[in-house]
Design an enzyme around this catalytic site. Structure first.
Site, short mmCIF file in Angstrom:
data_model
loop_
_atom_site.label_atom_id
_atom_site.label_comp_id
_atom_site.label_asym_id
_atom_site.label_seq_id
_atom_site.Cartn_x
_atom_site.Cartn_y
_atom_site.Cartn_z
CE LYS A 36 -13.55 3.11 -7.06
NZ LYS A 36 -12.99 3.05 -8.47
N GLY A 79 -8.95 -6.13 -4.95
CA GLY A 79 -7.72 -5.22 -5.59
C GLY A 79 -6.53 -5.56 -5.04
CB THR A 116 -5.97 -0.77 -2.59
OG1 THR A 116 -5.14 -0.55 -3.57
CG2 THR A 116 -6.91 0.09 -2.67
CD GLU A 118 -11.70 -12.67 -1.61
OE1 GLU A 118 -10.53 -13.18 -1.91
OE2 GLU A 118 -12.35 -13.00 -0.69
CB CYS A 166 -5.90 -12.29 -8.34
SG CYS A 166 -7.42 -13.17 -8.50
CD GLU A 207 -0.46 -9.17 -7.44
OE1 GLU A 207 -0.73 -8.04 -6.82
OE2 GLU A 207 -1.54 -10.17 -7.56
P1 NAD Z 1 -6.28 -1.40 -6.92
O1 NAD Z 1 -6.26 -1.87 -5.48
O2 NAD Z 1 -5.39 -0.37 -7.43
O3 NAD Z 1 -7.96 -0.98 -7.30
C1 NAD Z 1 -9.06 -1.83 -6.97
C2 NAD Z 1 -10.19 -1.06 -7.04
O4 NAD Z 1 -10.14 -0.18 -5.72
C3 NAD Z 1 -10.49 -0.12 -7.92
O5 NAD Z 1 -11.79 0.34 -8.13
C4 NAD Z 1 -9.75 1.35 -7.45
O6 NAD Z 1 -10.47 2.56 -7.88
C5 NAD Z 1 -10.16 1.22 -5.96
N1 NAD Z 1 -9.33 1.93 -4.91
C6 NAD Z 1 -7.96 2.39 -5.13
N2 NAD Z 1 -7.76 3.06 -3.94
C7 NAD Z 1 -8.71 3.01 -3.13
C8 NAD Z 1 -8.84 3.50 -1.80
N3 NAD Z 1 -7.89 4.28 -1.11
N4 NAD Z 1 -10.19 3.55 -1.26
C9 NAD Z 1 -11.27 2.72 -1.94
N5 NAD Z 1 -11.12 2.29 -3.22
C10 NAD Z 1 -10.08 2.40 -3.56
O7 NAD Z 1 -6.11 -2.76 -7.63
P2 NAD Z 1 -6.20 -2.96 -9.35
O8 NAD Z 1 -4.92 -2.46 -9.91
O9 NAD Z 1 -7.44 -2.58 -10.00
O10 NAD Z 1 -6.12 -4.58 -9.37
C11 NAD Z 1 -5.08 -5.22 -9.46
C12 NAD Z 1 -5.07 -5.83 -7.98
O11 NAD Z 1 -6.16 -6.68 -7.67
C13 NAD Z 1 -4.03 -7.05 -7.90
O12 NAD Z 1 -3.20 -7.02 -6.91
C14 NAD Z 1 -4.42 -8.27 -7.99
O13 NAD Z 1 -3.96 -9.66 -7.52
C15 NAD Z 1 -5.79 -8.01 -7.29
N6 NAD Z 1 -7.00 -9.02 -7.39
C16 NAD Z 1 -7.42 -10.08 -6.39
C17 NAD Z 1 -8.51 -10.79 -6.67
C18 NAD Z 1 -8.82 -11.68 -5.68
O14 NAD Z 1 -9.89 -12.38 -5.69
N7 NAD Z 1 -7.94 -11.89 -4.49
C19 NAD Z 1 -8.98 -10.92 -7.90
C20 NAD Z 1 -8.74 -9.94 -8.87
C21 NAD Z 1 -7.70 -9.00 -8.37
#
Ligand code: NAD
Length: 481
Positions: A174, A227, A231, A249, A283, A383
């Protein structure tokens, strides 16, 4: 209008319920497409297709599997222009960034794992003196779930899917509901490359609906998630009691530590990028800048001047910063800027929205530098994930190590110094999964990637990813000499 569809069992289809979500162009603030709002029924269908396909996919020879992944990499490259246009429009990132970073890296991810799978091997341990030998097999897990965020959409989506497929799994994946288009285009390319139906299934929808259904599915045995930290905690809460394998991650609040003995010009150029690339929505961005006192005032003047010269504008034009991802995210970032002022922070440049005449409803923000007095203030601890960095001086190594390690996160850190001993000391003591010395975002795909503390669990990259997506099984044979 761009109508995204799910890709299940080799077919493009809407959500079974018919429900859709609007897709908004961050550059204009206008709806420009739609995507399916899937739920557990769609996930069930995707799972059925994936488990059906697993039997034959796991039996493909390494050469066949590798050839298909190479073909996908080639097709991404051949369609770079279209994919980059789509990525830039969907996410608000400058087109040039999508062309030079996001899409080439998506292709590299497939190319890398197409090769890596032919080099990955099992181990054997001979128990000398016991007439026994152990073989450790590494079998694919089965159907695995991959969930990715919006900031580097195709780049991070393929960073999970490529190793999962390379290891012989079938996938229910997804993309973020905010940036679904390139994953949709990828489905077409996979079809064209000859990836058999059901091997990769791409299901769209929000996290609480489609994402949660993947995580909670009792037979999807491993979840690779990138993400936010909150989450990640929710996902772990659902998946851990089901004993699923988990790779998380998560967020970061990375320090960028600058010593007076650094190569100043190189540091300044790179620090502009590490602060504001992709509107600060990477990130790995260095959002907390610590500068050694003797060069603090000089750095402050030079950096603020360079930041104020950065061009903010429509992502399709030659700009340094495009739009941030959404209206909500823009408000969140502005909220942190207001909080910084309440906490006694001094805005050195930026701090406001950028209103573009041609797109008054777009989500544009000025790159912002805030001088803070206390490294423990909230803007220095939480963050923000936008074009906002903080700035503070330091006097000695002990002090800056303590400040750098004071956050709950531990993804990456950058250090600027010409002192080799110091770079080793910091490399040993900084609490993060990745330490860059005199560089930033310098990636070799063979190296382990991931964070410590609240930045995640597990590592991606190279054989680490292939180990995550396989289950080791030890076979011990005792023989009569
Ligand atoms: P998010 O956690 O809101 O969403 C990420 C994904 O998870 C999306 O596809 C979302 O639909 C899904 N999701 C949300 N709630 C869920 C649930 N309850 N169950 C399953 N899936 C769910 O994050 P975002 O706003 O899309 O991205 C930004 C975040 O991602 C920032 O915190 C950033 O630091 C982090 N990030 C981390 C890395 C890494 O490699 N460590 C890389 C890129 C981004």
């Amino acid at each position: 209008m761009t109508r995204v569809l799910n890709y299940i069992n080799g077919q493009f289809q809407p959500a079974l319920s018919g429900a859709t979500i609007e897709n908004i162009d961050p550059a204009t603030g206008r709806v420009y497409g739609s995507l399916p709002q899937s739920n557990e029924r769609d996930i069930e269908q995707a799972y059925d297709a994936a488990i059906q396909a697993f039997g034959s996919w796991r039996e493909t020879t390494l050469e066949q599997r590798s050839a298909i992944l190479y073909r996908i990499a080639d097709l991404i490259e051949e369609n770079l222009e279209e994919l980059a246009q789509a990525e830039s429009r969907d996410s608000g990132k400058p087109l040039l960034l999508a062309k030079t970073v996001d899409i080439p890296r998506a292709s590299s991810n497939f190319r890398f794992f197409a090769h890596a799978l032919t080099q990955f091997s099992s181990e054997a341990h001979e128990s000398v003196g016991k007439n026994s030998i152990n073989f450790t097999l590494r079998h694919p897990i089965g159907v695995v779930g991959c969930i990715s965020p919006w900031n580097l959409p195709l780049y991070l989506f393929t960073w999970k899917i490529a190793p999962a497929l390379a290891a012989g799994n079938t996938v229910v994946a997804k993309p973020s509901e905010l940036t679904p288009v390139t994953a949709f285009l990828l489905a077409g390319l996979c079809q064209k490359a000859g990836l058999p139906a059901g091997v990769l299934n791409i299901v769209n929808g929000t996290g609480p609906s489609a994402g949660q259904a993947i995580v909670a599915h009792p037979k999807i045995k491993a979840i690779s998630f990138t993400g936010g930290t909150a989450t990640g905690a929710k996902i772990a809460g659902v998946a851990a009691p089901m004993f699923k394998k988990l790779s998380l991650e998560l967020g970061g609040k990375n320090p960028n530590i600058i010593f007076s003995d650094c190569d100043y010009d190189r540091m300044l150029e790179t620090t502009l990028k590490s602060s504001f690339a992709n509107q600060g929505q990477i990130c790995l961005c260095g959002s907390r800048i610590f500068v050694e006192r003797p060069i603090y005032e000089k750095f402050k003047i030079d950096f603020v001047r360079r930041v104020s010269e950065l061009r903010v504008g429509p992502p399709s034009e030659e700009v340094d910063l495009g739009a941030v991802i959404s209206k909500d995210h823009k408000q969140k970032i502005l909220g942190y800027i207001a909080l910084a002022q309440k906490e006694g922070g001094n805005i050195l440049t930026g701090g406001q929205e950028t209103k573009l005449e041609q797109h008054p409803e777009g989500y544009y923000l000025q790159p912002t530098v805030i001088e803070v007095k206390d490294h423990l203030c909230r803007v220095n601890q939480e963050e923000i994930f936008g074009p906002v960095v903080t700035l503070m001086p330091f006097d000695n190594e002990e002090e800056v190590i303590e400040m750098a390690n004071s956050v709950t996160y531990g993804l990456s850190a950058s250090l600027w110094t010409s002192n080799l001993d110091r770079s080793m000391r910091f490399g040993q003591r900084l609490e993060s999964g990745i330490v860059w010395v005199n560089t930033w975002l310098n990636r070799d795909l063979r190296t382990p990637f991931g964070g410590v503390k609240s930045s995640g669990v597990g590592r991606e990259g190279g054989f680490e990813a292939l180990r995550f997506f396989t289950e080791p099984k030890n076979i011990c044979i005792s023989y009569t000499p």
